[in-house]
Design a protein around this motif. Sequence first.
Motif, PDB file in Angstrom:
ATOM      1  N   ALA A 110      48.920  24.914  34.905  1.00  0.00           N
ATOM      2  CA  ALA A 110      48.077  24.313  35.257  1.00  0.00           C
ATOM      3  C   ALA A 110      47.633  24.284  36.791  1.00  0.00           C
ATOM      4  CB  ALA A 110      48.004  22.950  34.687  1.00  0.00           C
ATOM      5  N   MET A 111      48.684  24.039  37.598  1.00  0.00           N
ATOM      6  CA  MET A 111      48.655  24.011  39.052  1.00  0.00           C
ATOM      7  C   MET A 111      48.167  25.205  39.624  1.00  0.00           C
ATOM      8  SD  MET A 111      51.530  23.261  41.835  1.00  0.00           S
ATOM      9  CE  MET A 111      52.422  24.664  41.579  1.00  0.00           C
ATOM     10  N   PHE A 112      48.863  26.197  38.976  1.00  0.00           N
ATOM     11  CA  PHE A 112      48.759  27.658  39.666  1.00  0.00           C
ATOM     12  C   PHE A 112      47.431  28.185  39.079  1.00  0.00           C
ATOM     13  CE2 PHE A 112      49.508  32.286  40.424  1.00  0.00           C
ATOM     14  CZ  PHE A 112      49.724  32.166  41.812  1.00  0.00           C
ATOM     15  N   GLU A 113      47.089  28.206  37.797  1.00  0.00           N
ATOM     16  CA  GLU A 113      46.043  28.813  37.391  1.00  0.00           C
ATOM     17  C   GLU A 113      44.449  28.172  37.793  1.00  0.00           C
ATOM     18  OE1 GLU A 113      43.912  30.077  32.980  1.00  0.00           O
ATOM     19  OE2 GLU A 113      46.221  29.810  33.366  1.00  0.00           O
ATOM     20  N   VAL A 114      44.612  26.985  38.037  1.00  0.00           N
ATOM     21  CA  VAL A 114      43.375  26.204  38.611  1.00  0.00           C
ATOM     22  C   VAL A 114      43.250  26.694  40.045  1.00  0.00           C
ATOM     23  CG1 VAL A 114      42.537  24.122  39.309  1.00  0.00           C
ATOM     24  CG2 VAL A 114      43.413  24.231  37.061  1.00  0.00           C
ATOM     25  N   SER A 115      44.389  26.692  40.859  1.00  0.00           N
ATOM     26  CA  SER A 115      44.179  26.976  42.183  1.00  0.00           C
ATOM     27  C   SER A 115      43.832  28.454  42.341  1.00  0.00           C
ATOM     28  CB  SER A 115      45.918  26.690  42.900  1.00  0.00           C
ATOM     29  OG  SER A 115      45.967  25.524  42.774  1.00  0.00           O
ATOM     30  N   TYR A 116      44.361  29.498  41.603  1.00  0.00           N
ATOM     31  CA  TYR A 116      43.988  30.829  41.984  1.00  0.00           C
ATOM     32  C   TYR A 116      42.593  31.067  41.474  1.00  0.00           C
ATOM     33  CZ  TYR A 116      45.182  32.903  37.254  1.00  0.00           C
ATOM     34  OH  TYR A 116      45.488  32.846  35.872  1.00  0.00           O
ATOM     35  N   LEU A 161      43.079  36.942  38.962  1.00  0.00           N
ATOM     36  CA  LEU A 161      44.094  37.110  40.288  1.00  0.00           C
ATOM     37  C   LEU A 161      43.622  38.401  41.210  1.00  0.00           C
ATOM     38  CD1 LEU A 161      47.459  37.053  38.416  1.00  0.00           C
ATOM     39  CD2 LEU A 161      46.608  35.635  39.954  1.00  0.00           C
ATOM     40  N   ALA A 162      43.140  39.454  40.625  1.00  0.00           N
ATOM     41  CA  ALA A 162      42.637  40.496  41.630  1.00  0.00           C
ATOM     42  C   ALA A 162      41.661  39.876  42.477  1.00  0.00           C
ATOM     43  CB  ALA A 162      42.465  41.588  41.187  1.00  0.00           C
ATOM     44  N   SER A 163      40.723  39.136  41.900  1.00  0.00           N
ATOM     45  CA  SER A 163      39.431  38.570  42.846  1.00  0.00           C
ATOM     46  C   SER A 163      40.035  37.690  43.845  1.00  0.00           C
ATOM     47  CB  SER A 163      38.560  37.924  41.759  1.00  0.00           C
ATOM     48  OG  SER A 163      38.096  38.879  40.820  1.00  0.00           O
ATOM     49  N   THR A 164      41.057  37.191  44.019  1.00  0.00           N
ATOM     50  CA  THR A 164      41.587  36.384  45.082  1.00  0.00           C
ATOM     51  C   THR A 164      41.785  37.301  46.451  1.00  0.00           C
ATOM     52  OG1 THR A 164      43.925  36.666  44.764  1.00  0.00           O
ATOM     53  CG2 THR A 164      42.725  34.841  43.471  1.00  0.00           C
ATOM     54  N   HIS A 165      41.748  38.525  46.153  1.00  0.00           N
ATOM     55  CA  HIS A 165      42.094  39.741  47.255  1.00  0.00           C
ATOM     56  C   HIS A 165      43.240  39.083  48.075  1.00  0.00           C
ATOM     57  CE1 HIS A 165      38.488  41.990  45.966  1.00  0.00           C
ATOM     58  NE2 HIS A 165      37.889  40.699  45.924  1.00  0.00           N
ATOM     59  N   ASN A 166      44.197  38.455  47.565  1.00  0.00           N
ATOM     60  CA  ASN A 166      45.518  37.861  48.166  1.00  0.00           C
ATOM     61  C   ASN A 166      46.799  38.573  47.621  1.00  0.00           C
ATOM     62  OD1 ASN A 166      47.723  36.069  48.750  1.00  0.00           O
ATOM     63  ND2 ASN A 166      46.206  34.804  50.005  1.00  0.00           N
ATOM     64  N   ILE A 169      49.367  35.847  46.092  1.00  0.00           N
ATOM     65  CA  ILE A 169      48.845  35.115  44.965  1.00  0.00           C
ATOM     66  C   ILE A 169      48.874  36.032  43.828  1.00  0.00           C
ATOM     67  CG2 ILE A 169      46.818  34.282  44.036  1.00  0.00           C
ATOM     68  CD1 ILE A 169      46.011  33.161  46.455  1.00  0.00           C
ATOM     69  N   ILE A 170      48.498  37.276  43.840  1.00  0.00           N
ATOM     70  CA  ILE A 170      48.773  38.544  42.879  1.00  0.00           C
ATOM     71  C   ILE A 170      49.903  38.677  42.278  1.00  0.00           C
ATOM     72  CG2 ILE A 170      48.074  40.617  42.323  1.00  0.00           C
ATOM     73  CD1 ILE A 170      45.753  40.698  44.116  1.00  0.00           C
ATOM     74  N   LYS A 171      50.697  38.955  43.392  1.00  0.00           N
ATOM     75  CA  LYS A 171      52.205  39.130  43.066  1.00  0.00           C
ATOM     76  C   LYS A 171      52.736  37.850  42.274  1.00  0.00           C
ATOM     77  CE  LYS A 171      56.196  41.316  42.676  1.00  0.00           C
ATOM     78  NZ  LYS A 171      55.979  42.545  41.763  1.00  0.00           N
ATOM     79  N   ILE A 172      52.555  36.289  42.647  1.00  0.00           N
ATOM     80  CA  ILE A 172      53.198  35.361  42.082  1.00  0.00           C
ATOM     81  C   ILE A 172      52.744  35.178  40.643  1.00  0.00           C
ATOM     82  CG2 ILE A 172      53.512  32.699  42.231  1.00  0.00           C
ATOM     83  CD1 ILE A 172      53.749  33.343  45.304  1.00  0.00           C
TER      84      ILE A 172
END
Length: 230
Positions: A110-116, A161-166, A169-172
């Motif tokens: 929840a924490m990670f999915e909402v954040s990314y 995840l790819a849309s974060t362009h980070n 974040i993508i790797k984690i």
Amino acid sequence: MDSNSWLSNPVEKGSVSRIVLERIKEALINKQLRPGDFLPTENELAKGFGVGKSSIREAIKMLEAMGVVEIRRGQGTVIREHPDQHNVNSLVFQLLLQEGDVQELIDLRAMFEVSYTTVAMHRATVEDLQAIKLTINDFEAKIKKGEHELEDDLAFHRAILASTHNVYIIKIGETILQLFRSSIRKSVAQTPEIALDDHKRIFKAFCEKDETAIKTIIYDTLERWRENLS
């Protein structure tokens, strides 16, 4: 800082190969070693650390297994400029060996999915939105044909995840998705239409840049997903 200082101090007693590995990791953190750099030769490493060559070989094998280095025959060992996606991800095993309960897993996702998803929402390009929409369309078409599978669901999360362009974040995010593959597979097999509807709802809120709706939808989704963790 001396660029070779990481090599000039003998290691202390302990698991020698692991200590050597830690020294190399510290050199990467301190930018004394960089992607594309060749490591010193096996003899130079053994002499600099004051250890046997067998310990050096073991440390190099560990780094190679994790995709950190590449051994080039006749040239030497080079720090990869891009980690090998097909190598061992030790973080996955570390997480799998934890004995957390279901609520802790829910909290993590929840924490990670909402954040990314929120980060991606603000950074997504037109091309990113098209890529996310395509995963939804493909998933829906596969469901209608009865050909849907785990990867059809994961494609949606990977596109966000790819849309974060980070790259971090993508790797984690990829690591966390691996942790939940089994439960997501079960969800996709049992209730694919619900999974698809969740994707559509998330995407609608994503396009509308509605952070509150994204959080509400994801939490609602994860509460249903809880049943597949048992």
